[in-house]
Design a protein around this motif. Structure first.
Motif, PDB file in Angstrom:
ATOM      1  N   GLU A   1       1.688   9.339  -5.650  1.00 16.40           N
ATOM      2  CA  GLU A   1       2.120  10.722  -5.385  1.00 16.40           C
ATOM      3  C   GLU A   1       3.115  11.175  -6.449  1.00 16.40           C
ATOM      4  OE1 GLU A   1       3.640  10.712  -1.406  1.00 16.40           O
ATOM      5  OE2 GLU A   1       1.648  10.304  -0.592  1.00 16.40           O
TER       6      GLU A   1
ATOM      7  N   ILE B   1       0.848  -1.206   0.000  1.00 21.65           N
ATOM      8  CA  ILE B   1       0.000   0.000   0.000  1.00 21.65           C
ATOM      9  C   ILE B   1       0.877   1.248   0.000  1.00 21.65           C
ATOM     10  CG2 ILE B   1      -1.617   1.356   1.413  1.00 21.65           C
ATOM     11  CD1 ILE B   1      -2.838  -1.390   2.256  1.00 21.65           C
ATOM     12  N   ARG B   2       1.939   1.225   0.844  1.00 26.91           N
ATOM     13  CA  ARG B   2       2.817   2.397   0.934  1.00 26.91           C
ATOM     14  C   ARG B   2       3.505   2.666  -0.412  1.00 26.91           C
ATOM     15  NH1 ARG B   2       7.578   1.721   4.332  1.00 26.91           N
ATOM     16  NH2 ARG B   2       6.164   0.651   5.718  1.00 26.91           N
TER      17      ARG B   2
ATOM     18  N   TYR C   1       2.440   1.781  -3.301  1.00 29.18           N
ATOM     19  CA  TYR C   1       1.408   2.218  -4.248  1.00 29.18           C
ATOM     20  C   TYR C   1       1.130   3.713  -4.064  1.00 29.18           C
ATOM     21  CZ  TYR C   1      -3.076   2.455  -6.637  1.00 29.18           C
ATOM     22  OH  TYR C   1      -4.104   2.814  -7.474  1.00 29.18           O
ATOM     23  N   GLN C   2       1.030   4.124  -2.773  1.00 24.13           N
ATOM     24  CA  GLN C   2       0.771   5.547  -2.480  1.00 24.13           C
ATOM     25  C   GLN C   2       1.922   6.417  -2.976  1.00 24.13           C
ATOM     26  OE1 GLN C   2       0.062   5.308   1.705  1.00 24.13           O
ATOM     27  NE2 GLN C   2      -2.136   5.586   1.482  1.00 24.13           N
ATOM     28  N   GLN C   3       3.171   5.935  -2.727  1.00 23.99           N
ATOM     29  CA  GLN C   3       4.334   6.715  -3.173  1.00 23.99           C
ATOM     30  C   GLN C   3       4.330   6.850  -4.691  1.00 23.99           C
ATOM     31  OE1 GLN C   3       7.517   4.559  -1.376  1.00 23.99           O
ATOM     32  NE2 GLN C   3       7.491   5.776   0.494  1.00 23.99           N
TER      33      GLN C   3
END
Ligand SMILES: [Fe+2]
Length: 346
Positions: free
Chosen positions: A142, A134-135, A137-139
């Protein structure tokens, strides 16, 4: 179990003061394909965490010396990607729940069956894997948003740049002015040792510095004779108007350069609020480059000045209209070569 399989399953640190429990867990988890390490105290566990990449810790709550509860926040703070499973006596379930609140990923009540431990380890590692996914994917998301914002900004800037060139092309006296000012300003900036980011800002400010002329009356701008004070004041609005036009798509430094590009170094310019070193350096550079290009270009009221003559005009302005350091940098750059390109970039 081959080495690749072992690495894939993750490295586990078993922290328990009872050697028998450590041995049982070690044997079972090794059979399941995990690479295991043991620590009999919190201090030993910290040492192993530092020197090994540990995917999961099975942490006994009750140990002599530093307890598992005390060690948990340290692991959470320093190894956020490591899963932690707390092992505690069934009678101390309130403590186990408290540990979960403090960031433990799971707990196993003692006495446990070895199969329960394996299931808990799998759950803990899977939870961490998902969190990591998830992290990432978020990075990635962004990064993607940032890239697209930059791309949209570039498109806007390109459109404004085209507008400037179209404006200048309408008039034979100003055709190619912004491009030439940019070439000269960038050469001065390099002579002064500006970093690549500042040069890039200067380039944009040079290309866009006169975009505010869209608000200027063409008849006044091309007036063949001397301007009245009111006409001069009207023409000068282009600096603030231009800064306002580019503000949504460029950084604050570029806005400031455009805003102040007609400021005089000694503060004597029209409606000037800053002077000397308080005028942004990029604006002081643009002022010199702008004046030099204006002098060496035809104007409705006079023909273009030769380069040497224009340089001689800049010299006495050093310290009054122009920053002396910037003016002397202009004298050091190969203006002749830049002016040779003048016709190509007009
Ligand atoms: Fe200007």
């Amino acid at each position: 179990m081959d080495r690749e399989m072992v690495n894939k399953r993750g490295r586990i640190l078993i922290v328990d003061d009872e050697a028998m429990i450590r041995r049982l867990l070690h044997q079972k988890l090794s059979r399941e394909g995990y690479q295991c390490q043991e620590a009999s105290s919190a201090e030993q566990a910290l040492g192993k965490l530092t020197s090994n990449s540990i995917g999961l810790v099975i942490l006994d709550i009750k140990m002599p010396g530093k307890s598992g509860i005390e060690l948990l926040p340290e692991i959470r703070a320093n190894y956020p990607d490591t899963a932690v499973i707390m092992a505690t006596a069934v009678t101390k379930m309130d403590i186990a729940i408290e540990c979960m609140k403090q960031g433990a990923d799971d707990y196993i009540p003692k006495p446990f069956t070895l199969d329960e431990v394996v299931l808990s380890v799998e759950r803990g590692l899977e939870k961490k894997r998902l969190e990591l996914e998830i992290r990432e994917y978020q990075q990635h998301l962004e990064q993607k948003v940032e890239e697209q914002t930059r791309e949209i900004g570039k498109l806007f800037l390109g459109a404004i740049e085209s507008l400037v060139f179209a404006l200048e092309a309408k008039d034979r006296y100003t055709a190619g002015h912004s491009r030439r000012v940019t070439e000269i300003a960038v050469a001065i900036g390099r002579e002064l040792g500006l970093c690549p980011d500042d040069i890039e800002d200067l380039r944009w400010a040079g290309l866009l510095h006169d975009v505010g002329k869209i608000a200027v009356d063409q008849l006044i701008q091309n007036k063949p004779g001397k301007l009245t004070p009111q006409e001069y004041e009207h023409i000068m609005i282009h600096a603030t108007v231009g800064a306002g036009i580019v503000k949504p798509v460029v950084n604050e430094k570029v806005v400031e350069m455009i805003w102040h590009h007609h400021d005089h170094y000694d503060g004597s310019g029209l409606n000037q609020v800053v002077a000397g070193e308080d005028i942004p350096l990029g604006a002081r550079i643009l002022a010199v480059a702008d004046a030099f290009d204006a002098m060496t270009s035809d104007r409705p009221y006079r023909p273009a000045m030769p380069v040497d003559e224009a340089l001689n005009e800049i010299r006495p302005g050093a310290g009054t209209q122009f920053d002396p350091v910037v003016a002397s940098a202009l004298l050091k750059i190969p203006v002749g070569e830049i002016m040779l390109q003048k016709c190509e970039i007009c």
